[in-house]
Design a protein around this motif. Structure first.
Motif, PDB file in Angstrom:
ATOM      1  N   SER A 240       0.819  -1.216   0.000  1.00 40.38           N
ATOM      2  CA  SER A 240       0.000   0.000   0.000  1.00 40.38           C
ATOM      3  C   SER A 240       0.851   1.265   0.000  1.00 40.38           C
ATOM      4  O   SER A 240       1.743   1.417   0.837  1.00 40.38           O
ATOM      5  CB  SER A 240      -0.913   0.009   1.231  1.00 40.38           C
ATOM      6  OG  SER A 240      -1.598   1.241   1.336  1.00 40.38           O
ATOM      7  N   ARG A 241       0.549   2.159  -0.931  1.00 38.84           N
ATOM      8  CA  ARG A 241       1.098   3.522  -0.899  1.00 38.84           C
ATOM      9  C   ARG A 241       0.091   4.356  -0.103  1.00 38.84           C
ATOM     10  O   ARG A 241      -0.786   4.994  -0.670  1.00 38.84           O
ATOM     11  CB  ARG A 241       1.279   4.072  -2.299  1.00 38.84           C
ATOM     12  CG  ARG A 241       2.352   3.375  -3.122  1.00 38.84           C
ATOM     13  CD  ARG A 241       2.412   3.988  -4.518  1.00 38.84           C
ATOM     14  NE  ARG A 241       2.632   5.437  -4.437  1.00 38.84           N
ATOM     15  CZ  ARG A 241       2.235   6.299  -5.363  1.00 38.84           C
ATOM     16  NH1 ARG A 241       1.573   5.877  -6.430  1.00 38.84           N
ATOM     17  NH2 ARG A 241       2.460   7.603  -5.219  1.00 38.84           N
ATOM     18  N   GLN A 242       0.224   4.328   1.188  1.00 40.22           N
ATOM     19  CA  GLN A 242      -0.802   4.869   2.078  1.00 40.22           C
ATOM     20  C   GLN A 242      -1.165   6.308   1.720  1.00 40.22           C
ATOM     21  O   GLN A 242      -0.290   7.145   1.530  1.00 40.22           O
ATOM     22  CB  GLN A 242      -0.327   4.795   3.521  1.00 40.22           C
ATOM     23  CG  GLN A 242      -1.415   5.078   4.536  1.00 40.22           C
ATOM     24  CD  GLN A 242      -0.908   4.906   5.950  1.00 40.22           C
ATOM     25  OE1 GLN A 242      -0.582   5.875   6.613  1.00 40.22           O
ATOM     26  NE2 GLN A 242      -0.821   3.673   6.420  1.00 40.22           N
ATOM     27  N   SER A 243      -2.472   6.560   1.631  1.00 42.29           N
ATOM     28  CA  SER A 243      -3.081   7.864   1.335  1.00 42.29           C
ATOM     29  C   SER A 243      -3.069   8.214  -0.149  1.00 42.29           C
ATOM     30  O   SER A 243      -3.707   9.197  -0.542  1.00 42.29           O
ATOM     31  CB  SER A 243      -2.410   9.007   2.125  1.00 42.29           C
ATOM     32  OG  SER A 243      -2.495   8.774   3.510  1.00 42.29           O
ATOM     33  N   ALA A 244      -2.345   7.448  -0.998  1.00 40.45           N
ATOM     34  CA  ALA A 244      -2.339   7.743  -2.430  1.00 40.45           C
ATOM     35  C   ALA A 244      -3.623   7.206  -3.066  1.00 40.45           C
ATOM     36  O   ALA A 244      -4.123   6.147  -2.672  1.00 40.45           O
ATOM     37  CB  ALA A 244      -1.126   7.110  -3.100  1.00 40.45           C
ATOM     38  N   PRO A 245      -4.190   7.894  -4.059  1.00 36.17           N
ATOM     39  CA  PRO A 245      -5.406   7.413  -4.721  1.00 36.17           C
ATOM     40  C   PRO A 245      -5.154   6.103  -5.466  1.00 36.17           C
ATOM     41  O   PRO A 245      -4.028   5.822  -5.900  1.00 36.17           O
ATOM     42  CB  PRO A 245      -5.753   8.540  -5.710  1.00 36.17           C
ATOM     43  CG  PRO A 245      -4.994   9.732  -5.229  1.00 36.17           C
ATOM     44  CD  PRO A 245      -3.758   9.205  -4.586  1.00 36.17           C
ATOM     45  N   ILE A 246      -6.207   5.303  -5.610  1.00 39.47           N
ATOM     46  CA  ILE A 246      -6.142   4.075  -6.399  1.00 39.47           C
ATOM     47  C   ILE A 246      -7.505   3.857  -7.033  1.00 39.47           C
ATOM     48  O   ILE A 246      -8.531   4.290  -6.496  1.00 39.47           O
ATOM     49  CB  ILE A 246      -5.717   2.867  -5.539  1.00 39.47           C
ATOM     50  CG1 ILE A 246      -5.317   1.693  -6.434  1.00 39.47           C
ATOM     51  CG2 ILE A 246      -6.816   2.472  -4.553  1.00 39.47           C
ATOM     52  CD1 ILE A 246      -4.559   0.594  -5.691  1.00 39.47           C
ATOM     53  N   GLU A 247      -7.524   3.187  -8.168  1.00 42.44           N
ATOM     54  CA  GLU A 247      -8.746   3.097  -8.970  1.00 42.44           C
ATOM     55  C   GLU A 247      -9.876   2.396  -8.241  1.00 42.44           C
ATOM     56  O   GLU A 247     -11.002   2.867  -8.205  1.00 42.44           O
ATOM     57  CB  GLU A 247      -8.442   2.379 -10.289  1.00 42.44           C
ATOM     58  CG  GLU A 247      -9.623   2.295 -11.244  1.00 42.44           C
ATOM     59  CD  GLU A 247      -9.263   1.609 -12.546  1.00 42.44           C
ATOM     60  OE1 GLU A 247     -10.162   1.439 -13.386  1.00 42.44           O
ATOM     61  OE2 GLU A 247      -8.085   1.238 -12.714  1.00 42.44           O
ATOM     62  N   ASN A 248      -9.611   1.249  -7.653  1.00 35.18           N
ATOM     63  CA  ASN A 248     -10.665   0.486  -7.000  1.00 35.18           C
ATOM     64  C   ASN A 248     -10.048  -0.554  -6.069  1.00 35.18           C
ATOM     65  O   ASN A 248      -8.816  -0.693  -5.993  1.00 35.18           O
ATOM     66  CB  ASN A 248     -11.591  -0.186  -8.026  1.00 35.18           C
ATOM     67  CG  ASN A 248     -10.814  -0.979  -9.067  1.00 35.18           C
ATOM     68  OD1 ASN A 248      -9.835  -1.654  -8.759  1.00 35.18           O
ATOM     69  ND2 ASN A 248     -11.239  -0.870 -10.319  1.00 35.18           N
ATOM     70  N   ARG A 249     -10.910  -1.292  -5.378  1.00 36.84           N
ATOM     71  CA  ARG A 249     -10.442  -2.319  -4.443  1.00 36.84           C
ATOM     72  C   ARG A 249      -9.708  -3.434  -5.174  1.00 36.84           C
ATOM     73  O   ARG A 249      -8.732  -3.995  -4.666  1.00 36.84           O
ATOM     74  CB  ARG A 249     -11.635  -2.890  -3.670  1.00 36.84           C
ATOM     75  CG  ARG A 249     -11.277  -3.994  -2.682  1.00 36.84           C
ATOM     76  CD  ARG A 249     -10.614  -3.444  -1.456  1.00 36.84           C
ATOM     77  NE  ARG A 249     -10.076  -4.493  -0.600  1.00 36.84           N
ATOM     78  CZ  ARG A 249      -9.582  -4.279   0.615  1.00 36.84           C
ATOM     79  NH1 ARG A 249      -9.573  -3.060   1.108  1.00 36.84           N
ATOM     80  NH2 ARG A 249      -9.102  -5.266   1.338  1.00 36.84           N
ATOM     81  N   ALA A 250     -10.175  -3.751  -6.386  1.00 34.85           N
ATOM     82  CA  ALA A 250      -9.543  -4.828  -7.159  1.00 34.85           C
ATOM     83  C   ALA A 250      -8.079  -4.511  -7.432  1.00 34.85           C
ATOM     84  O   ALA A 250      -7.205  -5.390  -7.357  1.00 34.85           O
ATOM     85  CB  ALA A 250     -10.305  -5.047  -8.460  1.00 34.85           C
TER      86      ALA A 250
ATOM     87  N   ASP B 287      11.800   0.981   3.119  1.00 37.81           N
ATOM     88  CA  ASP B 287      12.404   2.207   3.640  1.00 37.81           C
ATOM     89  C   ASP B 287      11.368   3.272   3.976  1.00 37.81           C
ATOM     90  O   ASP B 287      11.625   4.150   4.810  1.00 37.81           O
ATOM     91  CB  ASP B 287      13.402   2.774   2.618  1.00 37.81           C
ATOM     92  CG  ASP B 287      14.619   1.877   2.453  1.00 37.81           C
ATOM     93  OD1 ASP B 287      14.913   1.101   3.384  1.00 37.81           O
ATOM     94  OD2 ASP B 287      15.265   1.951   1.388  1.00 37.81           O
ATOM     95  N   ASN B 288      10.203   3.206   3.312  1.00 34.47           N
ATOM     96  CA  ASN B 288       9.191   4.243   3.523  1.00 34.47           C
ATOM     97  C   ASN B 288       8.206   3.885   4.638  1.00 34.47           C
ATOM     98  O   ASN B 288       7.119   4.449   4.710  1.00 34.47           O
ATOM     99  CB  ASN B 288       8.421   4.524   2.231  1.00 34.47           C
ATOM    100  CG  ASN B 288       7.603   3.322   1.769  1.00 34.47           C
ATOM    101  OD1 ASN B 288       7.760   2.209   2.293  1.00 34.47           O
ATOM    102  ND2 ASN B 288       6.733   3.526   0.793  1.00 34.47           N
ATOM    103  N   TRP B 289       8.586   2.986   5.502  1.00 32.58           N
ATOM    104  CA  TRP B 289       7.694   2.569   6.593  1.00 32.58           C
ATOM    105  C   TRP B 289       8.506   2.516   7.880  1.00 32.58           C
ATOM    106  O   TRP B 289       9.613   1.990   7.916  1.00 32.58           O
ATOM    107  CB  TRP B 289       7.105   1.200   6.285  1.00 32.58           C
ATOM    108  CG  TRP B 289       5.954   0.803   7.169  1.00 32.58           C
ATOM    109  CD1 TRP B 289       4.629   0.923   6.914  1.00 32.58           C
ATOM    110  CD2 TRP B 289       6.044   0.176   8.463  1.00 32.58           C
ATOM    111  NE1 TRP B 289       3.875   0.432   7.951  1.00 32.58           N
ATOM    112  CE2 TRP B 289       4.710  -0.031   8.920  1.00 32.58           C
ATOM    113  CE3 TRP B 289       7.100  -0.212   9.269  1.00 32.58           C
ATOM    114  CZ2 TRP B 289       4.426  -0.611  10.147  1.00 32.58           C
ATOM    115  CZ3 TRP B 289       6.827  -0.784  10.505  1.00 32.58           C
ATOM    116  CH2 TRP B 289       5.488  -0.981  10.930  1.00 32.58           C
TER     117      TRP B 289
END
Length: 402
Positions: free
Chosen positions: A328-338, A359-361
């Motif tokens: 997960s790229r937390q808080s970034a938009p994504i098209e749908n759950r699929a 590194d980003n966590w």
């Protein structure tokens, strides 16, 4: 087997009567379910059986869930807001049982749903007697509990305005009643009626003589008491941050460690909260333990935990939680759950059984500079004790007016 005609339902200006009427309809469907159980061995999935299965499915797939939502989202919170003394103690003991009943009945219904769906389609003629018995018994005892305690309490405690608000919420949930414009006016009335919601506190007190000299030791003492009281998610805290443009935002996170250094939680360093903290390394935390009528407000500067600490905590997490953090790229938009699920599956196939921390966590730690301990008291005359860190690292302590 089915009763086609139904008793006339009371109006929503009598919401408790409506809920009781719903119980009556549930009992009729439970009776139909029991009769269907004895009908099938002799007649199979005939037309009468299929109609009965369809009626049962139609009711418990929708109407029963609306009834549960009436209780969970409106009736119970309203009762908790006004109940005092013995009524409040009764609710504290009873509400977890009612909510667990809802979960258990939903689980039992899923088993019956599959069997009834096959009967409805004429594809099978079997129904589990034990599943029917458990479902009927659980629902029956649940309704008796509500009718003997919850409904009489509501009738005794609710004002006419509160009854009207409950009825309006139940109506809106079913999409019936007033025209859209009138509903808008009613929503305004409901919003204004929030002022009527009151709960007087009185479980405990907090004096200067009660608290410890070190606020972290005092927090530890209260946290242990929250654990002992089985507070719902005692480690949940509101985290408030401020963006570079001055806009505040808050969200619930889970504290994963606290000690003399401060309060630690873990997240994605590219998330909205991490971006806020990178730009403005000051934050506020809030623990609210409603069961104990307590809250703790904490303010201070933030810092990243060491890579070693973040690695150690990351390895302690369940594998699926680690994979989720990577995917997960937390808080970034994504098209749908699929698309989200697809990202997870791709990571799961490549990461193996012991994926490394990305590194980003990692972790953030709030180093407290101010802690306020709040104990609810009667008539809003609350107890507030605040600690503030001095330049030499020592703490001052004083009472604040409520």
């Amino acid at each position: 087997m089915n009763q086609v005609l139904h008793d006339a339902a009371p109006d929503f200006d009598q919401p408790i009567a409506v809920l009781k009427h719903c119980h009556g309809r549930i009992r009729k469907q439970l009776g139909t379910l029991e009769r269907l159980l004895s009908h099938l061995p002799e007649h199979g999935a005939d037309e009468q059986a299929r109609q009965a299965a369809e009626a049962i499915l139609r009711y418990f797939d929708k109407a029963a869930h609306l009834h549960h939502e009436d209780e969970e989202q409106d009736l119970i919170p309203m009762l908790r807001a006004v109940a005092q003394g013995e009524d409040a103690a009764t609710l504290q003991a009873l509400v977890p049982v009612i909510l667990q009943d809802h979960k258990d009945m939903d689980a039992l219904w899923q088993d019956l749903h599959e069997q009834l769906s096959l009967i409805k389609e004429g594809g099978a003629a079997t129904l589990s007697a034990s599943a029917v018995q458990r479902f009927v018994q659980r629902y029956t005892s649940h309704m008796e509990r509500e009718e003997s305690v919850v409904a009489p309490m509501a009738l005794r405690l609710f004002s006419p305005e509160q009854m009207a608000r409950l009825g309006a919420a139940m109506q809106a949930r079913r999409g019936i009643g007033a025209a859209p414009q009138a509903q808008s006016k009613d929503t305004s009335a409901i919003g204004q009626a929030v002022a009527d919601l009151r709960k007087d506190y009185g479980q405990a007190s907090l004096s200067e003589d009660d608290v410890l000299d070190d606020p972290m030791l005092q927090f530890t003492k209260w946290f242990e008491q929250a654990l002992k009281a089985e507070v719902n998610e005692p480690n949940a805290m509101s985290l408030a941050t401020v963006a570079p443009d001055g806009r505040p935002s808050s969200r619930i996170v889970l504290v994963k460690q606290f000690d003399e250094r401060g309060f630690t939680w873990y997240t994605n360093y590219e998330s909205k909260k991490s971006q806020d903290l990178a730009a403005n390394p000051q934050a506020a935390l809030l623990f609210f333990w409603s069961e104990l009528e307590r809250q703790v407000r904490i303010e201070g500067r933030v810092e990243r935990t060491s890579a070693e600490e973040s690695d150690r905590y990351f390895r302690s997490r369940p594998l699926k939680s680690r994979l989720s953090a990577i995917a997960s790229r937390q808080s970034a938009p994504i098209e749908n759950r699929a698309a989200l699920e697809s990202n997870y599956e791709a990571v799961a196939q490549q990461a193996g059984e012991d994926p490394a921390r990305p590194d980003n966590w990692g972790g953030w730690r709030l180093v407290p500079e101010r802690l306020e301990f709040w104990q609810g008291r009667r008539s809003r005359f609350h107890d507030r004790i605040v600690y503030e860190r001095q330049a030499d690292g020592s703490w001052t302590r004083q009472r604040l007016q409520p």
